[in-house]
Design an enzyme around this catalytic site. Sequence first.
Site, PDB file in Angstrom:
ATOM      1  N   ASN A   1       0.830  -1.205   0.000  1.00  0.00           N
ATOM      2  CA  ASN A   1       0.000   0.000   0.000  1.00  0.00           C
ATOM      3  C   ASN A   1       0.864   1.256   0.000  1.00  0.00           C
ATOM      4  O   ASN A   1       1.930   1.296   0.604  1.00  0.00           O
ATOM      5  CB  ASN A   1      -1.028  -0.004   1.134  1.00  0.00           C
ATOM      6  CG  ASN A   1      -0.470  -0.287   2.504  1.00  0.00           C
ATOM      7  OD1 ASN A   1       0.524  -0.977   2.653  1.00  0.00           O
ATOM      8  ND2 ASN A   1      -1.102   0.266   3.515  1.00  0.00           N
TER       9      ASN A   1
ATOM     10  N   GLU B   1       0.386   5.266   0.631  1.00  0.00           N
ATOM     11  CA  GLU B   1      -0.525   6.287   1.150  1.00  0.00           C
ATOM     12  C   GLU B   1      -0.090   7.681   0.725  1.00  0.00           C
ATOM     13  O   GLU B   1       0.965   7.874   0.120  1.00  0.00           O
ATOM     14  CB  GLU B   1      -0.621   6.147   2.678  1.00  0.00           C
ATOM     15  CG  GLU B   1      -1.233   4.799   3.059  1.00  0.00           C
ATOM     16  CD  GLU B   1      -1.475   4.635   4.547  1.00  0.00           C
ATOM     17  OE1 GLU B   1      -0.992   5.451   5.354  1.00  0.00           O
ATOM     18  OE2 GLU B   1      -2.164   3.657   4.903  1.00  0.00           O
TER      19      GLU B   1
ATOM     20  N   CYS C   1      -4.309   0.596  -2.261  1.00  0.00           N
ATOM     21  CA  CYS C   1      -4.107  -0.696  -1.587  1.00  0.00           C
ATOM     22  C   CYS C   1      -3.015  -1.517  -2.268  1.00  0.00           C
ATOM     23  O   CYS C   1      -2.778  -1.394  -3.481  1.00  0.00           O
ATOM     24  CB  CYS C   1      -5.386  -1.516  -1.642  1.00  0.00           C
ATOM     25  SG  CYS C   1      -6.744  -0.893  -0.656  1.00  0.00           S
TER      26      CYS C   1
ATOM     27  N   GLU D   1      -3.036  -4.688  -3.037  1.00  0.00           N
ATOM     28  CA  GLU D   1      -3.512  -5.639  -4.054  1.00  0.00           C
ATOM     29  C   GLU D   1      -3.653  -4.964  -5.414  1.00  0.00           C
ATOM     30  O   GLU D   1      -3.329  -5.544  -6.454  1.00  0.00           O
ATOM     31  CB  GLU D   1      -4.876  -6.216  -3.651  1.00  0.00           C
ATOM     32  CG  GLU D   1      -4.856  -7.040  -2.379  1.00  0.00           C
ATOM     33  CD  GLU D   1      -5.121  -6.212  -1.122  1.00  0.00           C
ATOM     34  OE1 GLU D   1      -4.696  -5.039  -1.055  1.00  0.00           O
ATOM     35  OE2 GLU D   1      -5.742  -6.762  -0.197  1.00  0.00           O
TER      36      GLU D   1
ATOM     37  N   CYS E   1      -9.987  -5.701   0.372  1.00  0.00           N
ATOM     38  CA  CYS E   1     -11.153  -4.826   0.568  1.00  0.00           C
ATOM     39  C   CYS E   1     -12.094  -4.954  -0.627  1.00  0.00           C
ATOM     40  O   CYS E   1     -11.751  -5.551  -1.652  1.00  0.00           O
ATOM     41  CB  CYS E   1     -10.700  -3.382   0.768  1.00  0.00           C
ATOM     42  SG  CYS E   1     -10.235  -2.550  -0.774  1.00  0.00           S
TER      43      CYS E   1
ATOM     44  N   CYS F   1     -10.755  -3.727  -3.994  1.00  0.00           N
ATOM     45  CA  CYS F   1      -9.743  -4.638  -4.555  1.00  0.00           C
ATOM     46  C   CYS F   1     -10.405  -5.900  -5.102  1.00  0.00           C
ATOM     47  O   CYS F   1     -10.005  -6.418  -6.151  1.00  0.00           O
ATOM     48  CB  CYS F   1      -8.695  -4.992  -3.501  1.00  0.00           C
ATOM     49  SG  CYS F   1      -7.577  -3.616  -3.161  1.00  0.00           S
TER      50      CYS F   1
HETATM   51  N1  THU Z   1      -5.270  -1.662   2.584  1.00  0.00           N
HETATM   52  C1  THU Z   1      -4.710  -2.465   1.630  1.00  0.00           C
HETATM   53  O1  THU Z   1      -3.585  -2.233   1.161  1.00  0.00           O
HETATM   54  N2  THU Z   1      -5.440  -3.522   1.197  1.00  0.00           N
HETATM   55  C2  THU Z   1      -6.686  -3.855   1.646  1.00  0.00           C
HETATM   56  O2  THU Z   1      -7.314  -4.763   1.102  1.00  0.00           O
HETATM   57  C3  THU Z   1      -7.254  -3.131   2.779  1.00  0.00           C
HETATM   58  C4  THU Z   1      -6.569  -1.871   3.163  1.00  0.00           C
HETATM   59  C5  THU Z   1      -4.507  -0.492   3.013  1.00  0.00           C
HETATM   60  C6  THU Z   1      -5.100   0.822   2.594  1.00  0.00           C
HETATM   61  C7  THU Z   1      -4.526   1.753   3.640  1.00  0.00           C
HETATM   62  O3  THU Z   1      -3.248   2.190   3.210  1.00  0.00           O
HETATM   63  C8  THU Z   1      -4.366   0.883   4.873  1.00  0.00           C
HETATM   64  O4  THU Z   1      -4.427  -0.460   4.417  1.00  0.00           O
HETATM   65  C9  THU Z   1      -5.419   1.103   5.942  1.00  0.00           C
HETATM   66  O5  THU Z   1      -6.679   0.993   5.424  1.00  0.00           O
END
Ligand code: THU
Length: 160
Positions: free
Chosen positions: A62, A64, A73, A75, A112, A115
């Site tokens: 991920n 940010e 994310c 994925e 999520c 994704c």
């Molecule tokens: N996140 C992911 O990378 N994948 C997911 O399927 C769920 C959430 C990340 C997004 C964000 O940077 C952090 O986790 C908190 O939500």
Amino acid sequence: MKKIQVNSSATVFDNLSELSKEEFDLMNHAIEARKKAYAPYSKFNVGAALLLNNGKIITGNNQENAAYPSGMCAERVAIWKAGSEYPNMTVKKIAITAASSEIVVSKPVGPCGACRQTLSEYEINQKQPIEIIFMGEVGQIIKTESLLSLLPFSFDSSYL
Ligand code: THU
């Protein structure tokens, strides 16, 4: 009116040593990717590793941003990286892991909703199920046989 049953099944592993060599190796790539995540705001680091039919492993984590919705994310970073490099690829499996510097993540962290939607299009196009293997930092590991089993009644291009 009638009720219908929507089923999906998963395999639960108690620890990494129960995985096949291929999946253990893939999860270790996801763990290494997770350690390189850029998640200074949530402190929730996620790593994903895709195994392609050509044997290549593509990873993502991920990313940010101070403008929070601009983050992405793990994925989707991984699948878009793979799709852009290997447009005719087939994805066999995806391993996902998450860890936090604030808490011990012991529940398996599945992809999520956004994704799942993104990955479903690749599974549909390649006409071959993508196995999803996911965990936290420690604890049990869950494996599902396909992406669509995680996304019943999903939306796809056939509606357009
Ligand atoms: N996140 C992911 O990378 N994948 C997911 O399927 C769920 C959430 C990340 C997004 C964000 O940077 C952090 O986790 C908190 O939500």
